[in-house]
Design an enzyme around this catalytic site. Structure first.
Site, PDB file in Angstrom:
ATOM      1  CB  SER A  50       2.161  10.831  -6.000  1.00 52.60           C
ATOM      2  OG  SER A  50       2.049  12.078  -5.333  1.00 52.60           O
ATOM      3  CG  ASP A  82       3.568   7.284  -8.268  1.00 55.24           C
ATOM      4  OD1 ASP A  82       3.913   6.132  -8.580  1.00 55.24           O
ATOM      5  OD2 ASP A  82       4.080   7.926  -7.323  1.00 55.24           O
ATOM      6  CG  ASP A 104      -0.242   0.019  -5.314  1.00 54.78           C
ATOM      7  OD1 ASP A 104      -0.294  -1.217  -5.132  1.00 54.78           O
ATOM      8  OD2 ASP A 104       0.348   0.791  -4.543  1.00 54.78           O
ATOM      9  N   GLY A 209      10.514   3.486  -5.150  1.00 59.25           N
ATOM     10  CA  GLY A 209      11.263   3.761  -3.921  1.00 59.25           C
ATOM     11  C   GLY A 209      12.756   3.909  -4.145  1.00 59.25           C
ATOM     12  CB  ALA A 210      14.715   5.046  -7.069  1.00 59.19           C
ATOM     13  CB  SER A 211      14.498   8.303  -2.462  1.00 58.53           C
ATOM     14  OG  SER A 211      13.832   9.077  -3.414  1.00 58.53           O
ATOM     15  CG  ASN A 246       8.228   5.092 -10.003  1.00 57.38           C
ATOM     16  OD1 ASN A 246       8.490   4.997 -11.193  1.00 57.38           O
ATOM     17  ND2 ASN A 246       7.039   4.819  -9.509  1.00 57.38           N
TER      18      ASN A 246
HETATM   19  P1  13P Z   1      10.673   7.410  -3.253  1.00 58.17           P
HETATM   20  O1  13P Z   1       9.884   8.559  -2.716  1.00 58.17           O
HETATM   21  O2  13P Z   1      11.135   6.499  -2.155  1.00 58.17           O
HETATM   22  O3  13P Z   1      11.764   7.836  -4.156  1.00 58.17           O
HETATM   23  O4  13P Z   1       9.666   6.514  -4.114  1.00 58.17           O
HETATM   24  C1  13P Z   1       9.093   7.045  -5.264  1.00 58.17           C
HETATM   25  C2  13P Z   1       8.049   6.153  -5.804  1.00 58.17           C
HETATM   26  O5  13P Z   1       8.156   4.941  -5.761  1.00 58.17           O
HETATM   27  C3  13P Z   1       6.893   6.759  -6.435  1.00 58.17           C
HETATM   28  O6  13P Z   1       6.002   5.795  -6.911  1.00 58.17           O
HETATM   29  O1  G3H Z   2       5.185   6.291  -4.058  1.00 59.13           O
HETATM   30  C1  G3H Z   2       4.767   7.405  -3.741  1.00 59.13           C
HETATM   31  C2  G3H Z   2       5.638   8.584  -3.794  1.00 59.13           C
HETATM   32  O2  G3H Z   2       6.681   8.471  -2.898  1.00 59.13           O
HETATM   33  C3  G3H Z   2       4.926   9.871  -3.621  1.00 59.13           C
HETATM   34  O3  G3H Z   2       4.217   9.933  -2.448  1.00 59.13           O
HETATM   35  O4  G3H Z   2       1.787  10.464  -2.343  1.00 59.13           O
HETATM   36  O5  G3H Z   2       3.428  11.487  -0.755  1.00 59.13           O
HETATM   37  O6  G3H Z   2       3.365  12.214  -3.115  1.00 59.13           O
HETATM   38  P1  G3H Z   2       3.126  11.098  -2.154  1.00 59.13           P
HETATM   39 ZN    ZN Z   3       6.011   4.035  -5.664  1.00 60.65          ZN
END
Ligand code: 13P
Ligand code: G3H
Ligand code: ZN
Length: 318
Positions: A50, A82, A104, A209-211, A246
Site C-alpha cells: 500500500s 495497492d 486509483d 475495504g473488506a475489514s 482486499n
Molecule cells: P481495509 O483496511 O478496510 O480492510 O481495506 C483494505 C483495502 O481495501 C486495501 O486496498
Molecule cells: O486501502 C488501503 C489500505 O487500507 C492500506 O492503507 O496505506 O494505511 O497501509 P495504508
Molecule cells: Zn483499498
C-alpha cells in the site's frame, strides 16, 4: 516459486466462483503469516504493497520482502501495488518486479481516470503485467460520510462499461458500499449494483475495504443488521462475481492484539521476538478465516502451480 501475475489467477477465480485474498504486506511477520497460512490451506494469495507501506518501509524493502517470501513459498504468490497514486509510481513498480499493478484514479474526473489508466495498461501489458483500476470511490472511515454519501459514491454500471472498453484494464475495484479502514464488520454491500456492473463488464471485480464488511448472513443476524433485498454480505458478493478481496485493517488489528496480549502476559519481557510471534500467529488466524470464506483453499494447484497459468507467463517471471 517465482511470482505469478494476477491475470490468470483472477480469471480462474472468476470462472470457478471463488475469490483470492489480497492481504497487505506491512512487515516481515505479516508477510510470513500470510504465506504460511496460504501454504497450510493450499491457497494462492496476493500480497499487496500500500501507499502507507511504501512510506513506512520504502518500495525496495517492501518489494524484497514479498519477493523473498514468494521464492520460498510452495503456493502461487502475486506482488500487487495497492492504490497506485500515479503513472510514474506504476512504472517504478513495474521495474521493481511487481506482477500486478493498480491505478486509483477514483478522485479524478472520469476522463482523466480513463486516460491515465489507459497509459498504464499499455506499458504494463507490453510486459505481461495486468492492471486493476478503480471506479466509483471507496471512501475511508476517516472521511466520516453518512450512508447516503457512501451510496452516492458507488460505481455507475454504464460508466463501468465505457471504462473497461476504453482502458483495457484487467480487473476493476468497484465501489459497492464498503468503506476503508473500519474496525468492525457491519457494512452491507449493494449486490444489485454488483450484478449490473458484472453484466456490463465481464471482468474479474475487486472488493476493497473488506475489514468493515459483514462476512456472512449469520454474521449479519448476530449483529442485528437487517439486509434489504438488494443488499448482501462478503459471502454473497463472491457468489455474485467478486474475484479479489482486499483486507488490511483487520490484519493490523490482529497483529496489535496478539502483541498486546503477549506483553500483558509477560510484562517484563526483553525479547521482542517473543512478543511479535503471537502477533504473527493472530494474523494467521484472520488470514485463515478469510481464505476459507473466499473459497480459495485447495486452489493452489498441482505442484504449486495454478492450473491455467501459461508456461510463458511463468517463464517471464523467472
Ligand atoms: P481495509 O483496511 O478496510 O480492510 O481495506 C483494505 C483495502 O481495501 C486495501 O486496498
Ligand atoms: O486501502 C488501503 C489500505 O487500507 C492500506 O492503507 O496505506 O494505511 O497501509 P495504508
Ligand atoms: Zn483499498
Amino acid at each position: 516459486m517465482p511470482l505469478v501475475t494476477s491475470k490468470e489467477l483472477l480469471k480462474r477465480a472468476q470462472a470457478e466462483g471463488f475469490a483470492v485474498g489480497a492481504f497487505n504486506a506491512n512487515n516481515m511477520e505479516c508477510v510470513q503469516a500470510v504465506i504460511e497460512t496460504a501454504e497450510e490451506e493450499q491457497s494462492p494469495v496476493i500480497l499487496q504493497v500500500s501507499q502507507g507501506a511504501i512510506a513506512y518501509a520504502g518500495l525496495e524493502f517492501a518489494t524484497m520482502l514479498v519477493k523473498t517470501a514468494a521464492e520460498l513459498a510452495t503456493v502461487p504468490v502475486v506482488l500487487h501495488l495497492d492504490h497506485g497514486t500515479d503513472f510514474l509510481q506504476n512504472v517504478r513498480c513495474l521495474r521493481a518486479g511487481f506482477t500486478s499493478l493498480m491505478f486509483d484514479g477514483s478522485s479524478l474526473p472520469l476522463d482523466e481516470n480513463i486516460k491515465i489508466t489507459r497509459k498504464i495498461t499499455e506499458i504494463a501489458h507490453a510486459v505481461g503485467v495486468p492492471v486493476e483500476a478503480e471506479l466509483g470511490k471507496i471512501p475511508k472511515v476517516e472521511d466520516n460520510l453518512t450512508q447516503e454519501q457512501v451510496d452516492n459514491l458507488m460505481a455507475d454500471p454504464e460508466q463501468a462499461q465505457r471504462f473497461v472498453e476504453e482502458t483495457d484494464c484487467d480487473s476493476m475495484a468497484v465501489a459497492i458500499g464498503s468503506v476503508h479502514g473500519m474496525k468492525e464488520s457491519i457494512q452491507p454491500l449493494n449486490i444489485e449494483r454488483l450484478d449490473e456492473i458484472k453484466q456490463r463488464t465481464g471482468l474479474p471485480l475487486v472488493l476493497h475495504g473488506a475489514s468493515g464488511v459483514l462476512c456472512t448472513r449469520a454474521d449479519a443476524a448476530e449483529k442485528g443488521v437487517k439486509l434489504e433485498p438488494h443488499q448482501g454480505t462478503l459471502e454473497d458478493a463472491i457468489k455474485h462475481g467478486i474475484s479479489k478481496v482486499n483486507v488490511a485493517t483487520e490484519l493490523s488489528m490482529a497483529y496489535l492484539r496478539g502483541m498486546k496480549e503477549a506483553f500483558e502476559a509477560r510484562p517484563g519481557e526483553k525479547d521482542m521476538r517473543k512478543i511479535m510471534l503471537p502477533g504473527k500467529n493472530a494474523v494467521k488466524e484472520v488470514v485463515r478465516y478469510y481464505i476459507k470464506l473466499f473459497g480459495s483453499n485447495g486452489k493452489a494447484g498441482r505442484n504449486g502451480a495454478v492450473s491455467g497459468l501459461t508456461a510463458s507467463e511463468i517463464k517471464y517471471h523467472e
